[in-house]
Design an enzyme around this catalytic site. Structure first.
Site, PDB file in Angstrom:
ATOM      1  N   ASP A 134       8.983 -15.914  -6.631  1.00 27.22           N
ATOM      2  CA  ASP A 134       8.781 -14.856  -5.639  1.00 27.22           C
ATOM      3  C   ASP A 134       7.327 -14.442  -5.457  1.00 27.22           C
ATOM      4  OD1 ASP A 134       8.309 -13.537  -8.015  1.00 27.22           O
ATOM      5  OD2 ASP A 134       9.833 -11.998  -7.749  1.00 27.22           O
ATOM      6  N   HIS A 135       6.460 -14.779  -6.393  1.00 28.11           N
ATOM      7  CA  HIS A 135       5.094 -14.244  -6.381  1.00 28.11           C
ATOM      8  C   HIS A 135       4.068 -15.116  -5.661  1.00 28.11           C
ATOM      9  CE1 HIS A 135       6.145 -10.959  -8.976  1.00 28.11           C
ATOM     10  NE2 HIS A 135       4.889 -10.651  -9.237  1.00 28.11           N
ATOM     11  N   ASP A 199       7.863  -8.819 -15.915  1.00 26.50           N
ATOM     12  CA  ASP A 199       7.326  -8.122 -14.752  1.00 26.50           C
ATOM     13  C   ASP A 199       7.496  -6.628 -15.006  1.00 26.50           C
ATOM     14  OD1 ASP A 199       6.624  -8.744 -11.595  1.00 26.50           O
ATOM     15  OD2 ASP A 199       7.587  -6.817 -11.889  1.00 26.50           O
ATOM     16  N   ARG A 482       3.187   0.496  -5.853  1.00 26.87           N
ATOM     17  CA  ARG A 482       1.881   0.534  -6.517  1.00 26.87           C
ATOM     18  C   ARG A 482       0.796   0.478  -5.447  1.00 26.87           C
ATOM     19  NH1 ARG A 482       2.182  -3.326 -11.386  1.00 26.87           N
ATOM     20  NH2 ARG A 482       3.280  -1.545 -12.283  1.00 26.87           N
ATOM     21  N   SER A 677       0.755  -3.730 -14.083  1.00 23.34           N
ATOM     22  CA  SER A 677       1.536  -4.944 -14.241  1.00 23.34           C
ATOM     23  C   SER A 677       1.690  -5.336 -15.706  1.00 23.34           C
ATOM     24  CB  SER A 677       0.858  -6.086 -13.481  1.00 23.34           C
ATOM     25  OG  SER A 677       1.413  -7.325 -13.823  1.00 23.34           O
ATOM     26  N   ARG A 679       1.360  -8.332 -16.724  1.00 25.84           N
ATOM     27  CA  ARG A 679       0.710  -9.640 -16.873  1.00 25.84           C
ATOM     28  C   ARG A 679      -0.035  -9.759 -18.188  1.00 25.84           C
ATOM     29  NH1 ARG A 679      -3.003  -8.266 -11.724  1.00 25.84           N
ATOM     30  NH2 ARG A 679      -0.914  -7.734 -11.066  1.00 25.84           N
TER      31      ARG A 679
END
Length: 788
Positions: A134-135, A199, A482, A677, A679
């Site tokens: 999806d990213h 995520d 965000r 995030s 990440r």
């Protein structure tokens, strides 16, 4: 108002050393418990069953020990303990060892997580796990063309993810299937679930009564490797909802208000638990919206109690069996005990809750719609809105789309359309197909809207925006979650405001921030004044959901014959090399790479947008390290002084020079460092380029854990004022590391020329995590244990 914990909380017995069952026993135990129920976890997990009986038995053990009423959060969390009879349980203090039910990963973070799993040497994941593409889809012109372009550009990565899933037993959701959190809600979430996802908006699943928690990829590897997952026992913040949602007020306004109250770090180390009579006025997908954006206040996760709205959604998405089974355990496991205690309690009356618009540049700066215009003029925000965007993982449900379509139809009945570009992001292929079948997409098209691909798109910076130049001051309004500086379009001058999709639609018709649809009139094409009607829309489609195209690939029974290849010349993928072990010596005379000023999110540390394509190549993506952070020395981004050569350069360039010359370094930061995030690249990159410690005033939860996992020391100033003692030219020494122990501060010397200041640094490392530091990383430690 704050509520004191019951005295029993402090009297939890500590019954000796924690014992972890070996791998085969654990797997056999899991299987035997799952078969107690004959209702499958999902239609894709037909051989794994709902764990309610197991959860209830574990909960009975914990209840007998604590002897007090439990919150819903505690019930779900503690019923997943690996060792409920002996686990230390003190909110805000203990480290819990947990057994999540499943793992979910999106394509940008899955690359590094799966590369780590491959290097572990294991043959198959131990729990149901999925990857969602999806990213990596950039919004340019529209859904179909953007998707086709992404499949071509990212073929190497998609092939890697698909083959790795097939080899190691993960489900694979192809590009175009939708956003991970919407797919989870539609297919995998269930009341009482404990899931981790790579995520930060994984908490979306709390809308179906599950504890869904965002983590870094190394945590996902632990769970997929059948290792108990560790989490500091969260506190619980209660939000009591009274009244009913109605009119222009939407579920999004609940979390916008909570963010305004708690700020971006007010939920750190806590679960947000919603309860009260007002809950039943919110749809299941509305509850998911609220939980999703809980990530913006630093919360571990958020959730709602199981109710009829959830049961209706489960039935509508083909999971009536789960709804029926959940109802059997509603009082025992899936709702809070009467008279349970919260660490903090917030009261919100939905009858009087005004629609909110939050921003710019931070999601906790709340403006009631009645004050938005005045506040914008006072603060110099550009009043003219350039783009309106609805959808994303936060607000792309059928109900959201229907309510926005009702506003658009109302405007068009008076001859008006959107004054500005209006972009719509469906959350999943199922939503796209259903709104297309039911005529909602056609309404948006006539309104002047563009339906984008079923993907994250502009919400995460995947937006090829052409209407403004970088540096041009402008305003956009979104229904996203965000709005950090430059997040959506890489333009630091873009003022992004987050709000409900209904208000985005209304503001797009007016084209200005100082329009209030509750009170202000518009002028129709016939010259007559009118007010927009309050939005309305069906909670669930009357004709059921249209699943659209089949975008799921199940793993084969055996992956032994599946090959996973990574081209050594690839710029997108790179096999990982182990980080070096700690040499047993103190870290002395460390150079300060950068002293960061102000907000430093994971976006600042490791930018997304165009950098997403390098998420599977550690060395290449490290070229974005700290490029968005503000240097304390000159108030500039990506311009620091090389203390070795005296020249100035970009942060990654200076870090590479230090690494090449054997110079170890630290980075220094402010409050809530690493918010945003999940990440883990924001931890991997500093480690890869020679970092040894990060010293800040305070950390965001996920990022602090990610730093620990990669063998970095995450340290906080015992006295926040000591931040001022460290200068860009300082030399930092971390002493007596051989005696590093849980709860024991680290001694630090700060040298500025001939002057030496001794300061104290705190940490939250436990014994297990100290082992990660000594081994060089959690993955290194996993290999050490496997070799014993």
């Amino acid at each position: 108002m704050a509520a004191r914990l019951m005295s029993a909380q402090a009297q939890v017995c500590r019954l000796g050393k924690h014992v972890v069952a070996d791998g085969p026993v654990v797997r056999q135990f899991h299987a035997s418990c799952y078969t107690a129920s004959k209702v499958a976890l999902s239609k894709f997990d037909s051989d794994v069953f709902l764990p309610y009986e197991k959860l209830n038995k574990r909960l009975e053990v914990v209840r007998g020990r604590l002897n007090r009423p439990l919150t819903l959060s505690e019930k779900v969390l503690y019923s997943h303990l690996d060792d409920p009879a002996n686990q230390d349980i003190v909110r805000g203090t203990s480290y819990l060892r947990l057994r999540p039910d499943r793992v979910a990963m999106q394509d940008a973070t899955a690359q590094m997580a799966l590369l780590q799993f491959i290097s572990s040497g294991l043959k198959k994941v131990a729990v149901p796990s999925t990857v969602h593409c999806d990213h990596l889809i950039e919004a340019q012109v529209g859904g179909l063309k953007d998707l086709a372009r992404a499949k071509d550009l990212n073929k190497e990565v998609y092939d890697f993810l698909a083959s790795t899933c097939a080899k190691y037993g993960l489900g694979f959701w192809k590009p175009g299937s939708g956003i991970i959190h919407q797919i989870i809600l539609e297919n995998y979430a269930f009341p009482g679930l404990l899931m981790i996802g790579t995520d930060s908006h994984t908490p979306n699943g709390g809308g179906l009564g599950g504890l869904c928690i965002g983590v870094g990829g190394a945590d996902a590897v632990d769970v997929m490797a059948d290792i108990p997952w560790e989490l500091k026992c969260p506190k619980v913040i209660g939000v009591n909802l009274t009244g009913k949602i109605s009119g222009w007020t939407s579920p999004k306004d609940v979390i916008l208000k909570v963010a305004d109250i708690l700020t971006v770090k007010g939920g750190t180390g806590a679960i947000i638990e919603y309860h009260g009579k007002g809950v039943d006025s919110i749809s299941c997908t509305g509850m998911a919206t609220i939980c999703n954006m809980g990530a913006e206040i630093g919360a571990t996760t958020s959730l709602f109690p199981f109710n009829q709205r959830m049961a209706d959604y489960l039935k509508s998405t083909g999971r009536a069996g789960i709804a029926s089974e959940a109802q059997k355990y509603q009082s025992k496991v899936l709702s809070a005990d009467k008279n349970c205690e919260y660490d903090e309690l917030i009261e919100i009356n939905l009858d009087t809750l005004e629609p909110h618009v939050n921003g710019p540049f931070t999601p906790d700066l709340g403006h009631p719609i009645s004050k938005l215009g005045a506040n914008s003029k006072k603060n110099g925000y550009p009043l003219d809105i350039r783009v309106g965007l609805i959808g994303s993982c936060t607000n792309s449900s059928y109900e959201d789309m229907g309510r926005c379509a009702s506003i658009a139809k109302d405007a068009m009945s008076h001859g008006l359309k959107s004054k500005i570009p209006f972009n719509v992001t469906p959350g999943s292929e199922q939503i796209r197909a259903t709104i297309e079948r039911d005529g909602i997409s056609e309404v948006f098209d006539k309104f002047g809207g563009t339906v984008l691909a079923n993907a994250c798109g502009p919400c995460i910076g995947q937006w090829d925006r052409q209407d403004v130049k970088k540096g041009d001051k402008n305003t956009i309004v979104t229904s996203y979650n965000r709005n950090f500086t430059g997040r959506n379009d890489a333009n630091p001058a873009t003022h992004c405001f987050v709000t409900s999709p209904e208000l985005v639609t209304a503001l797009s018709i007016a084209g200005r921030l100082d329009f209030n649809p509750l009170t202000d009139e518009l002028t129709g094409s016939d010259g007559k004044k009118f007010k927009l009607k309050a939005p309305f829309g069906d909670e669930l489609p009357a004709r059921g959901f249209d699943p659209g195209q089949d975008t799921y690939t199940a793993p084969p029974p055996s992956g032994d014959n599946v090959k996973v290849a990574v081209d050594p010349k690839s710029t997108r993928l790179q096999l990982l090399e182990p980080f070096d072990k700690w040499n047993g010596k103190d870290l002395t005379d460390l150079t300060v790479l950068i002293k960061v000023k102000g907000k430093c999110t994971t976006d600042h540390i490791s930018a997304a947008g165009p950098w997403l394509k390098y998420r599977g190549h550690l060395d290449n993506i490290s070229n974005n390290m700290f490029i968005g952070a503000t240097n304390y020395e000159n108030n500039e981004m990506n311009n620091i002084k090389n203390q070795r050569s005296g020249s100035w350069g970009g942060v990654p360039d200076v870090a590479r020079d230090y690494k090449a010359n054997g110079i170890k370094w630290v980075a220094v930061g402010d409050e809530n460092y690493g918010e945003g995030s999940s990440r883990e690249h924001a931890a991997l990159e500093p480690r890869h380029l020679g970092g040894r410690a990060i010293i800040v005033k305070s950390f965001a939860r996920i990022h602090e854990t990610n730093l620990k996992k990669q063998g970095l020391l995450p340290l906080t100033f015992a006295n926040p004022a000591d931040y001022d003692k460290i200068q860009p030219t300082s030399k930092i020494s971390l002493l007596n590391l051989n005696s590093l122990a849980p709860g024991k501060p680290v001694e630090c010397e700060v040298k500025n020329g001939d002057k030496v200041d001794k300061i104290t640094l705190n940490h939250t490392l436990n014994d297990l995590q100290i082992g990660w530091f000594k081994a060089g990383s959690a993955l290194n430690r996993m290999k050490e244990l496997a070799a014993q």
